[in-house]
Design an enzyme around this catalytic site. Sequence first.
Site, PDB file in Angstrom:
ATOM      1  N   GLY A  37       0.923  -0.941  -0.055  1.00 15.47           N
ATOM      2  CA  GLY A  37       0.247  -0.025   0.397  1.00 15.47           C
ATOM      3  C   GLY A  37       0.898   1.014   0.128  1.00 15.47           C
ATOM      4  CG  ASN A  38       1.652   3.011  -3.221  1.00 13.88           C
ATOM      5  OD1 ASN A  38       0.271   3.758  -3.502  1.00 13.88           O
ATOM      6  ND2 ASN A  38       1.691   2.095  -3.209  1.00 13.88           N
ATOM      7  CB  SER A  84       6.907  -0.039  -7.404  1.00 19.44           C
ATOM      8  OG  SER A  84       6.611  -0.392  -6.718  1.00 19.44           O
ATOM      9  CG  ASP A  85       2.310   0.977  -6.941  1.00 20.50           C
ATOM     10  OD1 ASP A  85       1.951   0.539  -7.939  1.00 20.50           O
ATOM     11  OD2 ASP A  85       1.862   0.473  -6.222  1.00 20.50           O
ATOM     12  CG  HIS A 104      -2.356   1.152  -4.785  1.00 16.57           C
ATOM     13  ND1 HIS A 104      -3.445   0.459  -4.904  1.00 16.57           N
ATOM     14  CD2 HIS A 104      -1.395   0.283  -4.905  1.00 16.57           C
ATOM     15  CE1 HIS A 104      -3.673  -0.466  -6.080  1.00 16.57           C
ATOM     16  NE2 HIS A 104      -2.072  -0.827  -5.351  1.00 16.57           N
ATOM     17  CG  HIS A 106      -2.917  -4.413  -3.148  1.00 17.96           C
ATOM     18  ND1 HIS A 106      -2.316  -5.726  -3.338  1.00 17.96           N
ATOM     19  CD2 HIS A 106      -2.740  -4.349  -3.601  1.00 17.96           C
ATOM     20  CE1 HIS A 106      -0.783  -4.389  -4.636  1.00 17.96           C
ATOM     21  NE2 HIS A 106      -1.606  -3.924  -5.021  1.00 17.96           N
ATOM     22  CG  ASP A 129     -23.170   9.302   2.854  1.00 18.70           C
ATOM     23  OD1 ASP A 129     -24.124  10.472   2.024  1.00 18.70           O
ATOM     24  OD2 ASP A 129     -24.007   8.923   4.162  1.00 18.70           O
ATOM     25  CG  HIS A 178      -3.123  -3.551  -9.382  1.00 23.72           C
ATOM     26  ND1 HIS A 178      -2.370  -2.460 -10.459  1.00 23.72           N
ATOM     27  CD2 HIS A 178      -3.061  -3.271  -8.295  1.00 23.72           C
ATOM     28  CE1 HIS A 178      -1.643  -2.362  -8.682  1.00 23.72           C
ATOM     29  NE2 HIS A 178      -2.059  -3.451  -7.992  1.00 23.72           N
ATOM     30  CE1 TYR A 236     -23.544  13.521   7.435  1.00 25.90           C
ATOM     31  CE2 TYR A 236     -21.847  14.620   7.696  1.00 25.90           C
ATOM     32  CZ  TYR A 236     -22.605  13.948   8.234  1.00 25.90           C
ATOM     33  OH  TYR A 236     -21.907  12.201   8.603  1.00 25.90           O
TER      34      TYR A 236
HETATM   35 ZN    ZN Z   1      -1.037  -2.176  -6.010  1.00 29.72          ZN
END
Ligand code: ZN
Length: 243
Positions: A37-38, A84-85, A104, A106, A129, A178, A236
């Site tokens: 994750g990033n 790397s993303d 990002h 998974h 929402d 992905h 809201y």
């Molecule tokens: Zn990924």
Amino acid sequence: MSTHSILPTKELQLLREEVLEANLEIVRHGLVLYTFGNASGILREEGLVVIKPSGVPYDKIKPEHLVLTDLKGNVLEGRLRPSSDLPTHIVLYNSFPNIGGVVHTHSEYATAWAQARREIPCFGTTHADYFHGPVPMTDPMPSEEIAGEYERNTGTAIIRAFRDRDPDRIPGVLVANHGPFVWGPDATIAAHNAVVLESIARMAYFTTTLNHEASSISSALHDRHYLRKHGRNAYYGQAGEKK
Ligand SMILES: [Zn+2]
């Protein structure tokens, strides 16, 4: 030539702390297995991006470990390699001018929908929402795009999915086979949106399991919920607070 002298030190320090916190937030909410994750954030005026370093355990990351790049993905500061993303984040920042943070993961339920290659219909008001429409799905990437600059082309696949969509009203997407990329006006909100997307994906999974023929909520209810939190006539929460 050193670019260091012109970097806005104080703003960058705050951004580093915010982006680190966004990275930790997705871990706290169970969206991240190991280092999958990033999160990143941007100083828009200066075009400076701060992103998580690649492959460093979350509990070891300090603000100074985050990597600073420009909007072409050139590293300006940082001894560690960026996630790397990074090229995907860069495409999103360059194409969606109002976003200030990208996340990002998974995360399991959102990724299950991505693997099933199904967009997530809006079954209820929690979804409405946050997303003004279904959570979209990218088309599968052609082999030459996968063999080429894969991470950058992942960004291009997302942009293609948004040809007729507004990224300010649909703050995330499922990349086919992905997982989710999610964004927001800043890194904090992007992380929040990623957590909410995982919850939406989980509830939608249960909804379709309980009723295979469950249908999307009406556009009247969808609009009512989306527009009471977003846009000119939002009411809201408290005036002036971040929604
Ligand atoms: Zn990924």
